[in-house]
Every structure is written in structure tokens, then in C-alpha cells.
Design a protein around this motif. Structure first.
Motif, short mmCIF file in Angstrom:
data_model
loop_
_atom_site.label_atom_id
_atom_site.label_comp_id
_atom_site.label_asym_id
_atom_site.label_seq_id
_atom_site.Cartn_x
_atom_site.Cartn_y
_atom_site.Cartn_z
N ASN A 273 -15.21 -21.07 -54.72
CA ASN A 273 -13.92 -21.57 -54.55
C ASN A 273 -13.64 -22.86 -55.16
O ASN A 273 -12.66 -23.36 -55.43
N ASN A 274 -15.00 -23.63 -55.32
CA ASN A 274 -14.82 -25.06 -55.55
C ASN A 274 -15.65 -25.37 -56.69
O ASN A 274 -15.15 -26.39 -57.42
N ASN A 275 -16.90 -24.98 -56.88
CA ASN A 275 -17.75 -25.33 -58.01
C ASN A 275 -18.55 -24.08 -58.58
O ASN A 275 -19.84 -23.88 -58.50
N PRO A 276 -17.80 -23.19 -59.14
CA PRO A 276 -18.51 -22.01 -59.60
C PRO A 276 -19.54 -22.30 -60.70
O PRO A 276 -20.35 -21.29 -60.86
N GLU A 277 -19.50 -23.38 -61.37
CA GLU A 277 -20.62 -23.83 -62.24
C GLU A 277 -22.10 -23.75 -61.47
O GLU A 277 -23.11 -23.90 -62.35
N LEU A 278 -21.68 -24.11 -60.12
CA LEU A 278 -23.04 -24.27 -59.62
C LEU A 278 -24.03 -22.96 -59.52
O LEU A 278 -25.06 -22.95 -59.13
N SER A 279 -23.50 -21.74 -60.02
CA SER A 279 -24.19 -20.53 -59.64
C SER A 279 -25.22 -20.55 -61.10
O SER A 279 -26.08 -19.73 -61.02
N GLN A 280 -25.13 -21.48 -61.89
CA GLN A 280 -26.11 -21.80 -62.86
C GLN A 280 -27.24 -22.44 -62.39
O GLN A 280 -28.55 -22.43 -63.13
N LYS A 281 -27.33 -23.01 -61.29
CA LYS A 281 -28.44 -23.58 -60.70
C LYS A 281 -28.75 -23.29 -59.22
O LYS A 281 -29.76 -23.66 -58.50
N VAL A 282 -28.12 -22.40 -58.66
CA VAL A 282 -28.26 -21.81 -57.44
C VAL A 282 -28.55 -20.28 -57.32
O VAL A 282 -27.60 -19.65 -57.93
N THR A 283 -29.13 -19.79 -56.70
CA THR A 283 -29.49 -18.28 -56.49
C THR A 283 -30.00 -17.92 -55.15
O THR A 283 -30.76 -18.50 -54.48
N ILE A 284 -29.05 -17.07 -54.62
CA ILE A 284 -29.27 -16.53 -53.06
C ILE A 284 -29.88 -15.29 -53.37
O ILE A 284 -29.29 -14.20 -53.99
N CYS A 285 -31.14 -15.00 -52.87
CA CYS A 285 -31.91 -13.80 -53.04
C CYS A 285 -31.84 -13.05 -51.65
O CYS A 285 -32.21 -13.57 -50.55
N ILE A 286 -31.16 -11.80 -51.95
CA ILE A 286 -31.09 -10.89 -50.64
C ILE A 286 -32.72 -10.63 -50.36
O ILE A 286 -33.21 -9.76 -51.34
N ARG A 287 -33.15 -10.83 -49.17
CA ARG A 287 -34.79 -10.22 -49.00
C ARG A 287 -34.69 -9.57 -47.71
O ARG A 287 -33.99 -10.09 -46.55
N LYS A 288 -35.97 -8.94 -47.33
CA LYS A 288 -36.40 -8.22 -45.97
C LYS A 288 -37.29 -9.19 -45.66
O LYS A 288 -38.22 -9.64 -46.53
N GLN A 289 -37.53 -9.24 -44.27
CA GLN A 289 -38.54 -10.10 -43.71
C GLN A 289 -39.84 -9.40 -43.69
O GLN A 289 -41.11 -9.99 -43.35
N ASN A 290 -40.01 -8.16 -43.90
CA ASN A 290 -40.94 -7.24 -43.86
C ASN A 290 -41.54 -6.83 -45.25
O ASN A 290 -42.11 -5.81 -45.52
N GLU A 291 -41.22 -7.45 -46.43
CA GLU A 291 -41.75 -7.18 -47.64
C GLU A 291 -43.12 -7.02 -47.87
O GLU A 291 -43.80 -7.59 -47.19
N ILE A 292 -43.56 -6.00 -48.75
CA ILE A 292 -44.93 -5.96 -49.19
C ILE A 292 -45.38 -7.04 -50.29
O ILE A 292 -44.62 -6.54 -51.31
N LEU A 293 -45.99 -8.02 -50.11
CA LEU A 293 -45.94 -8.75 -51.31
C LEU A 293 -47.38 -9.10 -51.53
O LEU A 293 -48.54 -8.15 -51.25
N ASN A 294 -47.96 -10.20 -52.52
CA ASN A 294 -49.43 -10.29 -52.71
C ASN A 294 -49.92 -10.65 -51.49
O ASN A 294 -49.64 -11.04 -50.21
N SER A 295 -51.47 -10.39 -51.45
CA SER A 295 -52.31 -10.69 -50.21
C SER A 295 -52.58 -12.10 -49.86
O SER A 295 -53.03 -12.17 -48.58
N ARG A 296 -52.13 -12.95 -50.50
CA ARG A 296 -52.36 -14.55 -50.30
C ARG A 296 -54.04 -14.86 -49.60
O ARG A 296 -53.94 -15.29 -48.72
N GLY A 297 -54.83 -14.23 -50.18
CA GLY A 297 -56.30 -14.61 -50.31
C GLY A 297 -56.58 -13.85 -49.15
O GLY A 297 -57.54 -14.23 -48.16
N GLY A 298 -55.99 -12.69 -48.74
CA GLY A 298 -56.35 -11.80 -47.42
C GLY A 298 -55.46 -12.26 -46.17
O GLY A 298 -55.80 -11.79 -45.03
N LEU A 299 -54.58 -13.21 -46.32
CA LEU A 299 -54.22 -13.64 -45.10
C LEU A 299 -52.56 -13.17 -44.84
O LEU A 299 -52.20 -13.25 -43.80
N ALA A 300 -52.18 -12.34 -45.81
CA ALA A 300 -50.88 -11.91 -45.35
C ALA A 300 -51.07 -10.92 -44.47
O ALA A 300 -51.75 -10.22 -44.19
#
Length: 385
Positions: A273-300
Motif C-alpha cells: 500500500n505504501n512502498n511496492p518498490e520494496l518488494s525488490q529487496k524484501v522476500t517473505i518465504c513461506i516455510r514449515k518448522q519441520n522441513e528436512i534440510l541439510n544435516s548441519r554437521g550431524g546436529l540437525a
């Protein structure tokens, strides 16, 4: 003369790519959609994948699809085609003007077994090996610095060893004097790389974070200043205060129902509504809290079955530095608890740490493959994606 380009993906990203590279440099498009085969797109013919396998070695292949980029990379790898790259026209970590990204619309959610399969077939570890071999004898200065001013997160994501339910770190805050010293060193180096005001933490737990961002912005005029946040503590007021000091803000909106949390709703409304050009530098990523991602050195926390490509080197010690609030430099971003310390910025300079004995030992060991370091042999992150 540059090799002509074949764009893999006749869609919106392909249109951006042809505009970016110029019409004369583009030979044709490849697309897996059978309905597009034999048609014209942006004045260029569209062929199927079989045609590409016959001529790929004569061209530069650029994947021009954001949604299906990893699937296309797997397809190319399976066909023995490795002379490709991904289209990226900006410095942003998320190269998109879309304010909201919901990867679940493309069925990106994976089981642990599917993650392993994708991880083994992806080009990431090949890219890392090529990069390491190229720079091993002449180490470049770091191009990515990430820094925690506080080592705490208020999230409970099951993939993260820094989540508030399992974090074993002693709470620490970085002094402003130490922060200034680090930023001043980067300024003296005319640093032009990425500077992230976040790592294994939620940066807005530090009430001073806007002041930190302001100082970095004033001193690092050529750097790309970015930040990851879960958005839970980000009011519109704070957003308006900090966004002018950042080149990029990535808000990971964690919600298992795939809906926007309240702070993200308000920020979305403000931008639209106020600064649509900010979409060029802001990204809102829809994510789940239980995603399977990399192992983080075995700590995931949610990874049990880990299969590592032992011959895979890692690019991280050759381009990225991770700094803890006490000024200690960690092995990498996956070294969540700071098990390894490669230097101390309270007593050493950034450059001395980067080219010092501890970093050298790690790089030398990883030349033999990740099995040479106990922590790395349980890690399926290779640095480049």
C-alpha cells in the motif's frame, strides 16, 4: 566472442534472462512442457530436452526457471551435461521481485530419503569441488561474512540445533566496540561482498540491531548488507527503521498451515500500500518448522539418516566467515555451537584469521575430502547451491 546461450525454461524467468543477456546472444529455449515444443517464445524457438542432449556442448546452458531449477539441474546431471549455470541478475540471495515465495506450491517438501537422493544428484558438490580446485593455491579474500550480535533464537524449528528447545550455547551479546572494529576493518578493505547481520540466531532479539545495521550501512557502502529473520519480533515500525540500512531482508515466515503470521501480514500490507518498490529487496518465504534440510554437521535435530559424499570438498572455508558474538570465528555456519574456533577477532585481524594457521589446517584437511574432519564427515552441505 562469447558462446551463444541456450535458456532452459521458456517462462517469466526466461523472458527476464533474454532481456538481461540480449536477443543476439540467445540461440533458443529448452522446455519440458510438451505444449511449448515447436513454438516460438520471445522470438526464439522452443525445443525439447532430447534436442538439447545433441548440441549442449556447443553452448552455454543457463537454467531460466526459478520454480523448477533444482529439478532441471538433476535432469541435466543425469544426462551428463554439466556446462550450465543458474540465471541470477541481481546480488540478492533471493533473485526475485516477488514479495511472497511459497515453495510448497511446487511440492518442494521432501522426506529425508528424498533429500538424500536430491543431495547426491545435485550439482552443488561438483561446483564446490571445481571452485576449491581453482582457488586452492591462491586463496581469495572472503566474499561472505555473517555475524551474530546475539546467539539466541526464539524459534522452535525441528531442523535447527539453535532452536530454543535444544540450544546449548551460553547466551552472549557482541559489544558495540567489537562490532565497530570488525566493520571498520571491512571498510578499510573496501569490502564489496555480502555482510549478513544474522547467522544461527534471531537478530531482533538484540534490541540494538537497528543501530548495528545503521553503522554497517554507513561504513560498508559497497557491500551487500542482508539479514535473515523469522519476523516474529518485527513490527512495521522496526521494519521501516531498519529497511533503509539493508540491501536485502529475508523473512522466513514459519507456519505449518502455510499462512502469514501477523507481523508478516502487516509488513506485506505496508509494502503493497505504501512502498511496492520494496518488494525488490524484501522476500517473505513461506516455510514449515519441520522441513528436512541439510544435516548441519550431524546436529540437525530431525535428521537421522545421513549419507555424505565423502569425495565432496566444501567451498565454505574458501569464501565465507562466520563470527560469534564474542568475536570467535567458527568453522562455518553449520558449526552452530562453535565447536571449532579458527580465530579470535578480539586479538586478531580479519585478514590474519582468514589466512591463519587454523583456516589453513581446515582447508588442507578438506582437500582430502570431508572424511578427514570428524565434524565434516557428518555434513551434507557443500557450500554452493
Amino acid at each position: 566472442m562469447d558462446k551463444k546461450i541456450i535458456l532452459f525454461g521458456a517462462g517469466d524467468e526466461g523472458k527476464k534472462a533474454i532481456s538481461f543477456f540480449g536477443n543476439d546472444l540467445i540461440e533458443c529455449f529448452i522446455d519440458n512442457n510438451k505444449n511449448k515444443n515447436g513454438t516460438m517464445y520471445c522470438g526464439k524457438p522452443v525445443f525439447n530436452f532430447e534436442e538439447l542432449t545433441k548440441i549442449a556442448h556447443n553452448y552455454r546452458i543457463i537454467i531460466s526457471s526459478r520454480i523448477y531449477s533444482q529439478e532441471i539441474a538433476k535432469q541435466l546431471n543425469s544426462a551428463g551435461i554439466y556446462n550450465y549455470s543458474h540465471f541470477k541478475k541481481s546480488r540478492n540471495l533471493f533473485d526475485t521481485n516477488d514479495l511472497i515465495i511459497n515453495r510448497y506450491k511446487t511440492n518442494c517438501e521432501r522426506t529425508e530419503i528424498e533429500w538424500i537422493e536430491v543431495n547426491e544428484s545435485t550439482r552443488a558438490w561438483i561446483d564446490a569441488n571445481i571452485f576449491v580446485e581453482k582457488v586452492a593455491d591462491n586463496i581469495p579474500l572472503f566474499g561472505f561474512v555473517e555475524l551474530e550480535t546475539i546467539n539466541r533464537c526464539n524459534g522452535s524449528c525441528s531442523f535447527c540445533p539453535a532452536n530454543k528447545n535444544v540450544d546449548i550455547r551460553k547466551e552472549m551479546f557482541m559489544s558495540f566496540d567489537l562490532f565497530e572494529n570488525i566493520i571498520n576493518q571491512l571498510s578499510d578493505l573496501n569490502y564489496t561482498g555480502y555482510f549478513a547481520l544474522s547467522s544461527n540466531n534471531e537478530p531482533f532479539l538484540d534490541e540494538r540491531i537497528i543501530d548495528f545495521a545503521k553503522y554497517a550501512n554507513e561504513k560498508l557502502t559497497q557491500a551487500h548488507i542482508c539479514m535473515y529473520t523469522n519476523g516474529t519480533l518485527l513490527s512495521v515500525k522496526k521494519f521501516k527503521e531498519i529497511i533503509s540500512y539493508l540491501n536485502e531482508l529475508i523473512i522466513d515466515n514459519y507456519n505449518n498451515n502455510l499462512s502469514l503470521i501477523e507481523p508478516c501480514k502487516k509488513i506485506k500490507e505496508y509494502i503493497e500500500n505504501n512502498n511496492p518498490e520494496l518488494s525488490q529487496k524484501v522476500t517473505i518465504c513461506i516455510r514449515k518448522q519441520n522441513e528436512i534440510l541439510n544435516s548441519r554437521g550431524g546436529l540437525a535435530v530431525n535428521r537421522k539418516n545421513i549419507q555424505v559424499i565423502n569425495k565432496a570438498k566444501c567451498s565454505v572455508p574458501y569464501h565465507k566467515m562466520t563470527i560469534r558474538p564474542d568475536g570467535k570465528v567458527s568453522l562455518c555456519c553449520s558449526d552452530t555451537y562453535g565447536k571449532f574456533t579458527l580465530g579470535d577477532l578480539k586479538n586478531e585481524s580479519l585478514v590474519d584469521v582468514w589466512y591463519g594457521n587454523e583456516y589453513t589446517k581446515i582447508r588442507t584437511a578438506l582437500q582430502k575430502g570431508r572424511g578427514a574432519i570428524d565434524y565434516c564427515k557428518n555434513c551434507d552441505h557443500y557450500g554452493f547451491h
